[in-house]
Write a protein that holds these residues in place. Structure first.
Motif, PDB file in Angstrom:
ATOM      1  N   TYR A 172       0.807  -1.227   0.000  1.00  0.00           N
ATOM      2  CA  TYR A 172       0.000   0.000   0.000  1.00  0.00           C
ATOM      3  C   TYR A 172       0.837   1.273   0.000  1.00  0.00           C
ATOM      4  N   ARG A 173       2.170   1.120  -0.177  1.00  0.00           N
ATOM      5  CA  ARG A 173       3.066   2.280  -0.229  1.00  0.00           C
ATOM      6  C   ARG A 173       2.947   3.123   1.043  1.00  0.00           C
ATOM      7  N   ILE A 174       2.961   2.436   2.191  1.00  0.00           N
ATOM      8  CA  ILE A 174       2.844   3.113   3.486  1.00  0.00           C
ATOM      9  C   ILE A 174       4.235   3.218   4.109  1.00  0.00           C
ATOM     10  N   PRO A 175       4.700   4.403   4.458  1.00  0.00           N
ATOM     11  CA  PRO A 175       6.002   4.522   5.135  1.00  0.00           C
ATOM     12  C   PRO A 175       5.916   4.005   6.565  1.00  0.00           C
ATOM     13  N   LEU A 176       7.039   3.513   7.095  1.00  0.00           N
ATOM     14  CA  LEU A 176       7.032   2.936   8.435  1.00  0.00           C
ATOM     15  C   LEU A 176       6.698   3.951   9.518  1.00  0.00           C
ATOM     16  N   ASP A 177       6.913   5.244   9.253  1.00  0.00           N
ATOM     17  CA  ASP A 177       6.539   6.225  10.275  1.00  0.00           C
ATOM     18  C   ASP A 177       5.036   6.498  10.273  1.00  0.00           C
ATOM     19  N   HIS A 178       4.302   5.738   9.459  1.00  0.00           N
ATOM     20  CA  HIS A 178       2.840   5.782   9.500  1.00  0.00           C
ATOM     21  C   HIS A 178       2.269   4.519  10.153  1.00  0.00           C
ATOM     22  N   VAL A 179       3.120   3.824  10.912  1.00  0.00           N
ATOM     23  CA  VAL A 179       2.664   2.714  11.751  1.00  0.00           C
ATOM     24  C   VAL A 179       2.423   3.281  13.145  1.00  0.00           C
ATOM     25  N   TYR A 180       1.215   3.093  13.660  1.00  0.00           N
ATOM     26  CA  TYR A 180       0.820   3.699  14.938  1.00  0.00           C
ATOM     27  C   TYR A 180       0.299   2.639  15.898  1.00  0.00           C
ATOM     28  N   ALA A 181       0.565   2.839  17.175  1.00  0.00           N
ATOM     29  CA  ALA A 181      -0.090   2.057  18.218  1.00  0.00           C
ATOM     30  C   ALA A 181      -1.479   2.645  18.468  1.00  0.00           C
ATOM     31  N   HIS A 182      -2.408   1.787  18.854  1.00  0.00           N
ATOM     32  CA  HIS A 182      -3.775   2.279  19.114  1.00  0.00           C
ATOM     33  C   HIS A 182      -3.767   3.366  20.185  1.00  0.00           C
ATOM     34  N   ASN A 183      -2.922   3.177  21.207  1.00  0.00           N
ATOM     35  CA  ASN A 183      -2.869   4.167  22.275  1.00  0.00           C
ATOM     36  C   ASN A 183      -2.310   5.522  21.823  1.00  0.00           C
ATOM     37  N   TRP A 184      -1.565   5.527  20.737  1.00  0.00           N
ATOM     38  CA  TRP A 184      -1.001   6.789  20.253  1.00  0.00           C
ATOM     39  C   TRP A 184      -2.038   7.690  19.614  1.00  0.00           C
ATOM     40  N   ILE A 185      -3.110   7.074  19.113  1.00  0.00           N
ATOM     41  CA  ILE A 185      -4.085   7.882  18.362  1.00  0.00           C
ATOM     42  C   ILE A 185      -5.473   7.919  19.005  1.00  0.00           C
ATOM     43  N   ASP A 186      -5.698   7.091  20.021  1.00  0.00           N
ATOM     44  CA  ASP A 186      -6.968   7.112  20.758  1.00  0.00           C
ATOM     45  C   ASP A 186      -6.689   7.036  22.254  1.00  0.00           C
TER      46      ASP A 186
END
Length: 207
Positions: A172-186
C-alpha cells in the motif's frame, strides 16, 4: 580442488543463483493478487487479495491488542470475514505467529475510536487527530494478552510482524513512520499502552 569437485561446486552455485532469481521479492509478492505464499509467514487467507490498484487508499497501519486469550485470533478473524465492516480489523495475528487475512482490502472494518487523541502524550497528535482512523488505516490485531493486558507479544508474533509490516508497507506504499499504536491515536485503557511495543519495533526496523 579436483575437477569433479570443482564442477560439483559450480553446479551447486548455479542452482542457488537460479533459486534466488526465481524467488520473487517481497515487493513483487506484495503487489500481487490472490493468495500468494509469503516466505516466513504462515498465512490463512479468509479473503484473497484483489487488484491492488482497486484497494481502499490505505495510508496508515494501526497496531491493536485483542485482550483475548491465546487461540482467539482465529475466531475473531472468522467472525470478521463473515461481517467485514463489524467492529474489528483486517488482519489478526495468533500467538503462534499465524496470520489471518480476514477482510478484502477494498472494504473498511470498524476499528479505532476516530483518532481522537490530542494530548501529544506519545507522538505529535497534530498530524493524527481525526486523520489516523478506520477510514485511512489498516488494523492489525495481536491476540494473547488476556488475562494480563501487559503481557507482551510472543516471539512468534514479533517474527511474523517483522515480515507482515514489510508486506503491508510495500503493498500500500505506506512509510514505516505511518505505523501507529492504538494508544497513540486514541484514549485507551490506562493499564497499558496498547500496541506501543509493536509499533515502536516496526519504526525501529526502518531506521
Amino acid at each position: 580442488m579436483k575437477f569433479p569437485l570443482l564442477l560439483s561446486a559450480i553446479c551447486a552455485l548455479a542452482l542457488m543463483a537460479s533459486a534466488f532469481a526465481a524467488d520473487p521479492s517481497i515487493e513483487t509478492i506484495a503487489r500481487s493478487s490472490g493468495t500468494p505464499d509469503i516466505p516466513g509467514l504462515k498465512m490463512v487467507w479468509l479473503a484473497p487479495w484483489g487488484d491492488v490498484e482497486k484497494a481502499h487508499p490505505w495510508a496508515n497501519i494501526i497496531v491493536h491488542r485483542t485482550e483475548g486469550p491465546a487461540g482467539s485470533a482465529r475466531g475473531g478473524a472468522l467472525a470478521q470475514s463473515k461481517n467485514p465492516t463489524r467492529r474489528g480489523v483486517m488482519i489478526w495475528v495468533e500467538t503462534d505467529g499465524t496470520v489471518y487475512w480476514a477482510v478484502a482490502d477494498n472494504l473498511v472494518p470498524t476499528h479505532t475510536d476516530g483518532g481522537d487523541r490530542n494530548d501529544n502524550k506519545y507522538i505529535d497528535n497534530s498530524k493524527t487527530y481525526h486523520r489516523v482512523n478506520k477510514d485511512t488505516s489498516i488494523g492489525v490485531e495481536f491476540a494473547g494478552n488476556y488475562p494480563d493486558v501487559t503481557r507482551p507479544a510472543t516471539d512468534a508474533q514479533v517474527a511474523a510482524w517483522r515480515i507482515l509490516v514489510k508486506v503491508l508497507c510495500a503493498r500500500y506504499r505506506i512509510p514505516l513512520d505511518h505505523v501507529y499504536a492504538h494508544n497513540w491515536i486514541d484514549f485507551k485503557d490506562a493499564r497499558y499502552c496498547e500496541g506501543c511495543a509493536l509499533a515502536n519495533m516496526a519504526r525501529e526496523w526502518g531506521e
